[in-house]
Design a protein around this motif. Structure first.
Motif, mmCIF file in Angstrom:
data_model
loop_
_atom_site.group_PDB
_atom_site.id
_atom_site.type_symbol
_atom_site.label_atom_id
_atom_site.label_comp_id
_atom_site.label_asym_id
_atom_site.label_seq_id
_atom_site.Cartn_x
_atom_site.Cartn_y
_atom_site.Cartn_z
ATOM 1 N N ASN A 36 -51.167 62.658 -44.001
ATOM 2 C CA ASN A 36 -51.292 64.045 -43.192
ATOM 3 C C ASN A 36 -51.698 63.821 -41.673
ATOM 4 O OD1 ASN A 36 -52.291 66.396 -45.837
ATOM 5 N ND2 ASN A 36 -50.597 65.112 -45.681
ATOM 6 N N ALA A 37 -52.192 62.739 -41.331
ATOM 7 C CA ALA A 37 -52.648 62.487 -39.958
ATOM 8 C C ALA A 37 -51.537 62.380 -38.936
ATOM 9 C CB ALA A 37 -53.615 61.308 -40.019
ATOM 10 N N TYR A 38 -50.258 61.877 -39.344
ATOM 11 C CA TYR A 38 -49.396 61.917 -38.289
ATOM 12 C C TYR A 38 -48.853 63.086 -37.494
ATOM 13 C CZ TYR A 38 -48.892 57.337 -40.668
ATOM 14 O OH TYR A 38 -49.177 56.244 -41.279
ATOM 15 N N PRO A 39 -48.591 62.912 -36.160
ATOM 16 C CA PRO A 39 -48.413 63.936 -35.431
ATOM 17 C C PRO A 39 -47.063 64.777 -35.759
ATOM 18 C CG PRO A 39 -49.296 62.142 -33.951
ATOM 19 C CD PRO A 39 -48.954 61.744 -35.455
ATOM 20 N N SER A 40 -46.193 63.975 -36.201
ATOM 21 C CA SER A 40 -44.880 64.547 -36.587
ATOM 22 C C SER A 40 -44.283 63.819 -37.923
ATOM 23 C CB SER A 40 -43.860 64.314 -35.430
ATOM 24 O OG SER A 40 -42.765 65.176 -35.602
ATOM 25 N N HIS A 196 -44.979 60.985 -31.858
ATOM 26 C CA HIS A 196 -43.835 61.729 -31.567
ATOM 27 C C HIS A 196 -42.831 60.853 -30.795
ATOM 28 C CE1 HIS A 196 -45.752 65.502 -32.162
ATOM 29 N NE2 HIS A 196 -46.803 65.272 -31.347
ATOM 30 N N GLU A 197 -43.097 59.798 -30.015
ATOM 31 C CA GLU A 197 -42.376 59.013 -29.445
ATOM 32 C C GLU A 197 -41.482 58.150 -30.400
ATOM 33 O OE1 GLU A 197 -42.170 55.138 -26.260
ATOM 34 O OE2 GLU A 197 -44.052 56.085 -26.812
ATOM 35 N N PHE A 198 -41.933 57.635 -31.614
ATOM 36 C CA PHE A 198 -41.516 57.176 -32.559
ATOM 37 C C PHE A 198 -40.492 57.839 -33.238
ATOM 38 C CE2 PHE A 198 -41.514 56.128 -37.355
ATOM 39 C CZ PHE A 198 -40.618 55.494 -37.361
ATOM 40 N N ILE A 199 -40.618 59.290 -33.596
ATOM 41 C CA ILE A 199 -39.922 59.972 -34.121
ATOM 42 C C ILE A 199 -38.806 60.285 -33.157
ATOM 43 C CG2 ILE A 199 -39.725 62.581 -35.121
ATOM 44 C CD1 ILE A 199 -41.194 60.309 -36.953
ATOM 45 N N SER A 200 -38.934 60.648 -31.943
ATOM 46 C CA SER A 200 -37.785 60.817 -31.063
ATOM 47 C C SER A 200 -36.818 59.660 -31.097
ATOM 48 C CB SER A 200 -38.309 60.938 -29.629
ATOM 49 O OG SER A 200 -37.337 61.283 -28.652
ATOM 50 N N ASP A 201 -37.368 58.430 -30.710
ATOM 51 C CA ASP A 201 -36.439 57.048 -31.082
ATOM 52 C C ASP A 201 -35.702 57.273 -32.262
ATOM 53 O OD1 ASP A 201 -37.443 56.673 -28.419
ATOM 54 O OD2 ASP A 201 -38.492 54.817 -29.271
ATOM 55 N N LEU A 202 -36.173 57.507 -33.454
ATOM 56 C CA LEU A 202 -35.600 57.632 -34.831
ATOM 57 C C LEU A 202 -34.362 58.540 -34.884
ATOM 58 C CD1 LEU A 202 -36.069 56.015 -37.309
ATOM 59 C CD2 LEU A 202 -37.517 58.069 -38.056
ATOM 60 N N VAL A 203 -34.735 59.876 -34.318
ATOM 61 C CA VAL A 203 -33.814 60.814 -34.184
ATOM 62 C C VAL A 203 -32.460 60.402 -33.431
ATOM 63 C CG1 VAL A 203 -33.068 63.019 -33.351
ATOM 64 C CG2 VAL A 203 -35.388 62.945 -34.493
ATOM 65 N N GLY A 204 -32.641 59.513 -32.392
ATOM 66 C CA GLY A 204 -31.437 59.341 -31.623
ATOM 67 C C GLY A 204 -30.789 57.738 -32.450
ATOM 68 N N ALA A 205 -31.397 57.322 -33.216
ATOM 69 C CA ALA A 205 -30.891 56.134 -34.013
ATOM 70 C C ALA A 205 -30.403 56.272 -35.126
ATOM 71 C CB ALA A 205 -31.985 54.999 -34.081
ATOM 72 N N VAL A 206 -30.698 57.184 -36.038
ATOM 73 C CA VAL A 206 -30.357 57.490 -37.358
ATOM 74 C C VAL A 206 -28.895 58.105 -37.322
ATOM 75 C CG1 VAL A 206 -32.398 57.300 -38.569
ATOM 76 C CG2 VAL A 206 -31.355 59.505 -37.985
ATOM 77 N N SER A 210 -30.986 64.667 -39.340
ATOM 78 C CA SER A 210 -32.685 64.879 -39.625
ATOM 79 C C SER A 210 -33.159 66.165 -38.694
ATOM 80 C CB SER A 210 -33.096 63.714 -38.890
ATOM 81 O OG SER A 210 -32.974 63.528 -37.256
ATOM 82 N N GLU A 211 -34.372 66.399 -39.193
ATOM 83 C CA GLU A 211 -34.871 67.508 -38.652
ATOM 84 C C GLU A 211 -36.467 67.472 -38.761
ATOM 85 O OE1 GLU A 211 -34.424 70.992 -41.057
ATOM 86 O OE2 GLU A 211 -34.374 70.082 -42.791
ATOM 87 N N VAL A 212 -37.321 67.568 -37.807
ATOM 88 C CA VAL A 212 -38.824 67.646 -37.922
ATOM 89 C C VAL A 212 -39.174 68.870 -38.851
ATOM 90 C CG1 VAL A 212 -40.911 68.022 -36.476
ATOM 91 C CG2 VAL A 212 -39.062 66.832 -35.567
ATOM 92 N N VAL A 213 -40.156 68.356 -39.887
ATOM 93 C CA VAL A 213 -40.556 69.314 -40.840
ATOM 94 C C VAL A 213 -42.031 69.524 -40.778
ATOM 95 C CG1 VAL A 213 -38.489 68.988 -42.327
ATOM 96 C CG2 VAL A 213 -40.701 67.602 -42.621
ATOM 97 N N THR A 214 -42.711 70.588 -41.450
ATOM 98 C CA THR A 214 -43.935 70.651 -41.568
ATOM 99 C C THR A 214 -44.323 70.304 -43.022
ATOM 100 O OG1 THR A 214 -43.570 73.008 -42.590
ATOM 101 C CG2 THR A 214 -43.887 72.658 -40.289
ATOM 102 N N LEU A 215 -45.869 69.896 -42.961
ATOM 103 C CA LEU A 215 -46.321 69.249 -44.291
ATOM 104 C C LEU A 215 -46.317 70.504 -45.460
ATOM 105 C CD1 LEU A 215 -49.681 67.817 -42.703
ATOM 106 C CD2 LEU A 215 -47.567 66.761 -43.617
#
Length: 223
Positions: A36-40, A196-206, A210-215
């Protein structure tokens, strides 16, 4: 080793001990699967079903690993968790026959079935012995084998019962825990936690939606 030449058995289940206390979400939610500690957290859908599903799915893992290598200080040391319930040491082969058989053909069929059963028993016994050398760790609803290798080894894991077949890990993460990837036997989507930077890069690569989701999002079973 039993899960492929690019990985080794962990020395113990200790490198995964942090996960259980970090997954504080309610049962069957994203927060119960991803620490649960990840920002996104990003849900990455699996490729659509087709004749190329497994190769496309493997490519998706390769893409995530490639992006992940740029967002970790430990690309050469990662951890891969594989659910113990896949039945690697209990597979059997079957022989079908076209129809009624005479006595001689029936005897030959039974002899061949007995030969294959004996071969299966030897293979399964060997796999079972190798699996006992791989440490396990337990989550509330799953127990996993734990192996280690570079992040890129994620696409080189092997099914112990079918050495030529790729085996997806249910969980994997780099040693510095900068990100975390999770899936489960009940679905195909990947849930990825990170900065957030990692997730942003991942969205552009896969290559899949994809969608950001809540816990607190309920995990969706997928056939």
């Amino acid at each position: 080793m039993v899960f492929g030449d690019r990985v080794a058995a962990a020395n113990s289940g200790a490198p995964a001990a942090w996960i259980r206390s970090a997954c504080r979400g309610a049962e069957f939610t994203v927060g119960a699967l991803v620490p649960n500690a990840y920002p996104s957290v990003l849900r990455v859908q699996a490729p659509p079903g087709s004749d190329r599903f497994w190769s496309s799915y493997r490519e998706l893992f390769a893409t995530i690993a490639s992006v992940g290598e740029r967002h970790t200080s430990s690309p050469d040391r990662a951890w891969f968790a594989i659910w113990e319930g896949h039945g690697f040491d209990s597979s059997t082969r079957h022989i079908a026959h076209p129809g009624p058989l005479d006595d001689e053909a029936r005897l030959q069929l039974e002899q061949e079935r007995a030969r294959l059963r004996a071969k299966d028993d030897r293979r399964n016994s060997s796999i079972r012995a190798e699996l006992t050398t791989v440490p396990r760790f337990t989550m509330p609803y799953r127990t996993y084998h734990l192996v280690t290798g570079p992040v890129s080894a994620v696409t080189h894991l092997r099914n112990p019962a079918e050495p030529d077949a790729w085996q997806r890990p249910e969980l994997f993460w780099p040693d510095d825990r900068r990100w975390f990837v999770a899936t489960d036997v009940d679905f195909w989507s990947l849930y990825v936690g990170g900065e957030h930077e990692f997730i942003s890069d991942l969205v552009g690569a896969v290559a899949t939606p994809s969608e950001v989701v809540t816990l607190d999002l309920a995990l969706e079973p997928e056939d």
